[in-house]
Scaffold this active site. Structure first.
Site, short mmCIF file in Angstrom:
data_model
loop_
_atom_site.label_atom_id
_atom_site.label_comp_id
_atom_site.label_asym_id
_atom_site.label_seq_id
_atom_site.Cartn_x
_atom_site.Cartn_y
_atom_site.Cartn_z
N ASP A 74 2.86 -5.81 2.91
CA ASP A 74 3.29 -4.79 3.89
C ASP A 74 3.76 -5.40 5.21
O ASP A 74 3.90 -4.69 6.20
CB ASP A 74 2.12 -3.83 4.16
CG ASP A 74 1.87 -2.89 3.00
OD1 ASP A 74 2.78 -2.14 2.65
OD2 ASP A 74 0.76 -2.93 2.43
N LEU A 83 0.84 -1.20 0.00
CA LEU A 83 0.00 0.00 0.00
C LEU A 83 0.88 1.24 0.00
O LEU A 83 1.85 1.32 0.74
CB LEU A 83 -0.88 0.02 1.26
CG LEU A 83 -1.84 -1.13 1.47
CD1 LEU A 83 -2.49 -1.03 2.85
CD2 LEU A 83 -2.92 -1.11 0.38
N GLU A 120 5.32 -2.92 13.19
CA GLU A 120 4.83 -2.04 14.27
C GLU A 120 3.31 -1.96 14.31
O GLU A 120 2.73 -1.82 15.39
CB GLU A 120 5.39 -0.63 14.08
CG GLU A 120 4.82 0.35 15.09
CD GLU A 120 5.35 1.75 14.92
OE1 GLU A 120 6.05 2.20 15.82
OE2 GLU A 120 5.08 2.39 13.88
N ASP A 121 2.67 -2.07 13.15
CA ASP A 121 1.24 -1.80 13.10
C ASP A 121 0.37 -2.90 13.69
O ASP A 121 -0.79 -2.67 14.00
CB ASP A 121 0.82 -1.54 11.64
CG ASP A 121 1.44 -0.27 11.12
OD1 ASP A 121 1.45 0.72 11.86
OD2 ASP A 121 1.92 -0.27 9.97
N ARG A 157 -4.02 -5.99 5.37
CA ARG A 157 -3.01 -6.22 6.40
C ARG A 157 -3.54 -7.03 7.59
O ARG A 157 -2.77 -7.37 8.48
CB ARG A 157 -2.46 -4.86 6.88
CG ARG A 157 -1.85 -4.04 5.74
CD ARG A 157 -0.87 -3.01 6.22
NE ARG A 157 0.16 -3.65 7.04
CZ ARG A 157 1.02 -2.98 7.80
NH1 ARG A 157 0.97 -1.67 7.84
NH2 ARG A 157 1.92 -3.62 8.53
N ARG A 170 -6.95 4.39 9.56
CA ARG A 170 -6.61 3.02 9.95
C ARG A 170 -7.03 2.67 11.38
O ARG A 170 -7.03 1.51 11.75
CB ARG A 170 -5.10 2.80 9.81
CG ARG A 170 -4.53 3.14 8.44
CD ARG A 170 -4.94 2.14 7.39
NE ARG A 170 -4.26 2.40 6.12
CZ ARG A 170 -3.09 1.89 5.80
NH1 ARG A 170 -2.46 1.10 6.65
NH2 ARG A 170 -2.54 2.18 4.63
N HIS A 194 -0.48 7.82 9.64
CA HIS A 194 -0.50 7.36 11.03
C HIS A 194 -0.06 8.52 11.93
O HIS A 194 0.66 9.42 11.49
CB HIS A 194 0.49 6.20 11.24
CG HIS A 194 0.04 4.89 10.66
ND1 HIS A 194 0.79 4.18 9.75
CD2 HIS A 194 -1.08 4.16 10.88
CE1 HIS A 194 0.15 3.06 9.43
NE2 HIS A 194 -0.98 3.02 10.08
N CYS A 208 8.06 1.95 11.93
CA CYS A 208 7.18 0.88 11.43
C CYS A 208 7.88 -0.46 11.29
O CYS A 208 7.23 -1.50 11.30
CB CYS A 208 6.64 1.24 10.05
SG CYS A 208 6.25 2.95 9.81
#
Ligand code: CIR
Length: 253
Positions: free
Chosen positions: A60, A18, A65-66, A85, A131, A161, A248
């Site tokens: 991704d 993305l 981190e996400d 994701r 998100r 973010h 990230c």
């Protein structure tokens, strides 16, 4: 102090990741070289690094981190707002569980990506972005409250973010960019504004007294050094093409 980090190697499918950056396709070979240097920097900062294998099904997935929030008191698996994701979460679970046997989890209708979460001591700022939604943030705050921690929601409208435009460097020092420069939620911090032409460096990472800074942003680097921090530059060009910043690429705890 942080002692551990978890990273995941980039996959060839990262070319399908993305992005809204409009900077061209990443070079996979160069991304792998940059990722290895990133790991070296974490080790230089005193961290023991768990390196997970690449996951071709998830373009991704190197942006670990996400998918989880790891704090001194608890670990929370997220539920990413980006549908492509969501499957990454189950793939990080067993690695996180080795360090945190009791995992918490964000569930629908909540969405959270931990790039929207900034830790300041035992308080967690949660950006409401495309998100991360308010239901997810409410769940997160309720979980944090049961673990001697607090959370608050941050309104935002321009950034991918929260930490795309904010980095807490400890000692009350906060890097800010764009809508975060004058955001009322952060008025109590010593704000260091990052110029628009170096906005990518607003995502820098404090680890045990050293600040990791993306390579090629001299004004930001100098401003961070003037605060008294030791710095370590890392070339990030191939991840920048996917809107991914320094924070990230790892979970640090
Ligand atoms: C994405 O759009 O989800 C990835 N291409 C980049 C994720 C960056 N993660 C972060 O800022 N925490």
């Amino acid at each position: 102090m942080f002692t551990q980090a978890i990273v995941r190697k980039p996959c060839k499918a990262m070319l399908d990741g993305l992005t809204e950056a409009d900077m061209g396709l990443p070079d996979f070979t160069l991304a792998c070289i940059q990722h290895e240097d990133y790991i070296a920097a974490l080790i230089e900062c005193g961290l023991k690094v768990t390196i997970l294998p690449s996951l071709e099904e998830y373009p991704d997935s190197c942006f670990v981190e996400d998918v989880a929030l790891l704090t001194p008191h608890c670990a929370i698996l997220t539920h990413p707002g980006a549908t492509s994701r969501r499957g990454e979460v189950q793939h990080i679970q067993s690695s996180v569980q080795q360090f945190y046997p009791n995992l918490e989890q964000i569930t629908l209708p909540g969405h959270v990506e931990a790039g929207d979460i900034m830790m300041v001591g035992s308080h967690f700022y949660i950006g409401l972005s495309d998100r991360t939604n308010s239901q997810g943030a409410e769940q997160l705050i309720a979980i944090l409250n049961t673990h001697n921690s607090t959370g608050s929601m941050v309104e935002m409208s321009e950034l991918l973010h929260l930490k795309t435009g904010l980095s807490y460097l400890e000692d009350n020092n906060l890097l800010t960019f764009g809508e975060m420069n004058s955001h009322p939620d952060f008025a109590q911090f010593n704000r260091i504004e990052i110029d628009a032409d170096e906005s990518y460096a607003a995502n820098s990472v404090w680890i045990n007294g050293t600040v990791l800074v993306p390579k090629g942003f001299p004004k930001a680097l100098k401003a961070i050094q003037q605060l008294g921090y030791k710095t370590r530059e890392i070339a990030m060009s191939e991840f920048q093409k996917l809107d991914g910043g320094l924070s990230c690429l790892s979970l640090r705890f």
